[in-house]
Design an enzyme around this catalytic site. Structure first.
Site, PDB file in Angstrom:
ATOM      1  N   HIS A  20       0.885  -1.331  -0.021  1.00 46.15           N
ATOM      2  CA  HIS A  20      -0.149   0.125   0.142  1.00 46.15           C
ATOM      3  C   HIS A  20       1.074   1.385   0.001  1.00 46.15           C
ATOM      4  O   HIS A  20       1.677   1.490   0.881  1.00 46.15           O
ATOM      5  CB  HIS A  20      -0.900   0.033   1.120  1.00 46.15           C
ATOM      6  CG  HIS A  20      -1.990  -1.085   1.209  1.00 46.15           C
ATOM      7  ND1 HIS A  20      -3.395  -0.921   0.694  1.00 46.15           N
ATOM      8  CD2 HIS A  20      -2.047  -2.331   1.535  1.00 46.15           C
ATOM      9  CE1 HIS A  20      -4.170  -1.910   0.691  1.00 46.15           C
ATOM     10  NE2 HIS A  20      -3.190  -2.784   1.264  1.00 46.15           N
ATOM     11  N   GLY A 179      -9.949  -1.965   2.969  1.00 47.75           N
ATOM     12  CA  GLY A 179     -10.629  -1.416   4.225  1.00 47.75           C
ATOM     13  C   GLY A 179     -11.164  -2.398   4.807  1.00 47.75           C
ATOM     14  O   GLY A 179     -10.841  -3.681   4.773  1.00 47.75           O
ATOM     15  N   GLU A 209      -8.611 -12.233   5.084  1.00 50.78           N
ATOM     16  CA  GLU A 209      -7.682 -11.397   6.237  1.00 50.78           C
ATOM     17  C   GLU A 209      -8.661 -11.606   7.469  1.00 50.78           C
ATOM     18  O   GLU A 209      -8.604 -12.180   8.229  1.00 50.78           O
ATOM     19  CB  GLU A 209      -7.172 -10.399   5.695  1.00 50.78           C
ATOM     20  CG  GLU A 209      -6.243  -9.728   6.685  1.00 50.78           C
ATOM     21  CD  GLU A 209      -5.792  -8.424   6.315  1.00 50.78           C
ATOM     22  OE1 GLU A 209      -4.675  -7.680   6.840  1.00 50.78           O
ATOM     23  OE2 GLU A 209      -6.444  -7.811   5.471  1.00 50.78           O
ATOM     24  N   ASP A 296       2.774  -5.802   2.419  1.00 48.89           N
ATOM     25  CA  ASP A 296       1.280  -5.035   2.846  1.00 48.89           C
ATOM     26  C   ASP A 296       1.550  -3.611   3.194  1.00 48.89           C
ATOM     27  O   ASP A 296       1.195  -2.506   2.365  1.00 48.89           O
ATOM     28  CB  ASP A 296       0.550  -5.688   3.999  1.00 48.89           C
ATOM     29  CG  ASP A 296      -0.868  -5.550   4.027  1.00 48.89           C
ATOM     30  OD1 ASP A 296      -1.495  -4.538   3.312  1.00 48.89           O
ATOM     31  OD2 ASP A 296      -1.632  -5.755   5.123  1.00 48.89           O
TER      32      ASP A 296
END
Length: 356
Positions: A20, A179, A209, A296
């Protein structure tokens, strides 16, 4: 088999599919931009701020983990700041031996100061190109793309998908939703996924997740070509007997070769496992799932892709052969034209591993 040390792994060519943009800022950059715009931070030095991000994210829940983004998103509300962070994203990845990276981020989160989503996508594209040039000047070759992301808890995903399809020239390679996963299933964004399919676009979906097998199944139904994390697919596998028995969702993912974008340290922080040695990546790899490894959020997890692979090598005794498989899987799953991906594999990845 000789144990790989961190420096050896750093020298290996790597592929980052799940990283990200707003989770990989340099702490110093956060400090500098926050000072310019008057945004208060919980620490006043780069080291202390980096510690705060890691400790706040290391809570064991995805909800608390996501709260850390309030600060990084706050400092990414101007085009020049998005461009800077995108450039630094590329330079930092290249310094870690990454030869291909996809930066995922949500344009809708960067409009609070008046910047349009189109301006934001353009700024990130400019920054990525600047980063590639800076890395090349330092003797490091890297290819990058951006993934535009819709937020699960809002209703702008179709607009984001449209913008992503319109701005391929800004290095947009695909679409994602991110999100809070639990309670916000992919089917809520079916219109966006329908559009992507109609336009033959590329899509990865966060699933497996914070929510389990049903979330993964829904992501597949919506057309996910990769699964962001996906590791809770292990819940659809019965390992109580001598041989593992795969449920229908797990069997589909494995047999259709749907890549899992596994982020080990992040998974530990959000409670999927207590230690690297307990992470489901090992049984999933043993069962033949298509595994890729990413970071991540490098700031929140205080990690690099080299560190992720090093921790796995330490936990499971994996060597260059296993790490090569993960890297090959990742470049084959990259949202790139086949010829370009194959060129990266044949000219950078294969020679790099052959030298080990």
């Amino acid at each position: 088999m000789a144990q790989l040390d961190l420096e050896t792994i750093r020298a290996l060519p790597k592929v980052a599919l799940h990283d990200h943009l707003d989770g990989g800022l340099r702490a110093q950059t956060v400090l500098e931009i926050a000072a310019e715009i008057g945004h208060p931070l919980p620490a006043d030095s780069a080291d202390a701020l980096a510690d705060w991000f890691f400790e706040a994210a290391d809570s064991g829940t995805l909800v608390r983990y996501l709260e850390t983004f309030d600060h990084t998103i706050a400092v990414l509300q101007r085009p020049e700041d998005l461009r800077r962070v995108a450039r630094e994203f590329v330079v930092d990845q290249a310094a870690d031996g990454v030869v291909y990276a996809e930066a995922r981020w949500a344009p809708e989160q960067h409009t609070k100061a008046g910047m349009s989503m189109t301006e934001a996508i353009h700024a990130v594209g400019e920054g990525l190109r600047e980063g590639v040039a800076e890395a090349a000047a330092a003797g490091r070759q890297i290819t990058v793309r951006q993934l535009v992301t819709g937020m699960r808890q809002t209703n702008t995903s179709t607009e984001v998908a449209e913008l992503g399809l319109e701005h391929a020239d800004d290095l947009v390679a695909g679409f994602d939703i991110a999100g809070p996963e639990d309670g916000f299933p992919p089917r809520n964004h079916a219109a966006a996924f329908d559009l992507i399919r109609e336009q033959l676009g590329r899509v990865t979906i966060h699933a497996g997740e914070a929510a389990g097998v049903d979330s993964v199944r829904d992501a597949l139904v919506q057309g996910a070509q990769r699964l962001g994390h996906g590791v809770r697919i292990i819940e659809d596998i019965d390992r109580s007997g001598d041989e593992a028995v795969l449920g229908p969702v797990a069997a589909y993912v494995r047999d259709r070769r749907i890549p899992l974008e596994v982020c080990p340290t992040s998974n530990l922080q959000t409670g999927i496992a207590e230690a690297y040695a307990d992470h489901p990546i090992k049984p999933l790899a043993d069962l033949g799932f298509t595994i890729t490894v990413s970071c991540d959020n490098r700031l929140m997890s205080r990690t690099t892709l080299s560190n992720e692979l090093f921790q796995l090598a330490q936990a499971f005794g994996w060597g260059a052969d296993e790490l090569y498989v993960f890297t090959r899987n990742a470049i084959e799953a990259a949202f790139l034209p086949w010829q370009l991906a194959e060129g990266i594999r044949s000219t950078q990845i294969d020679p790099g591993y052959a030298a080990v």
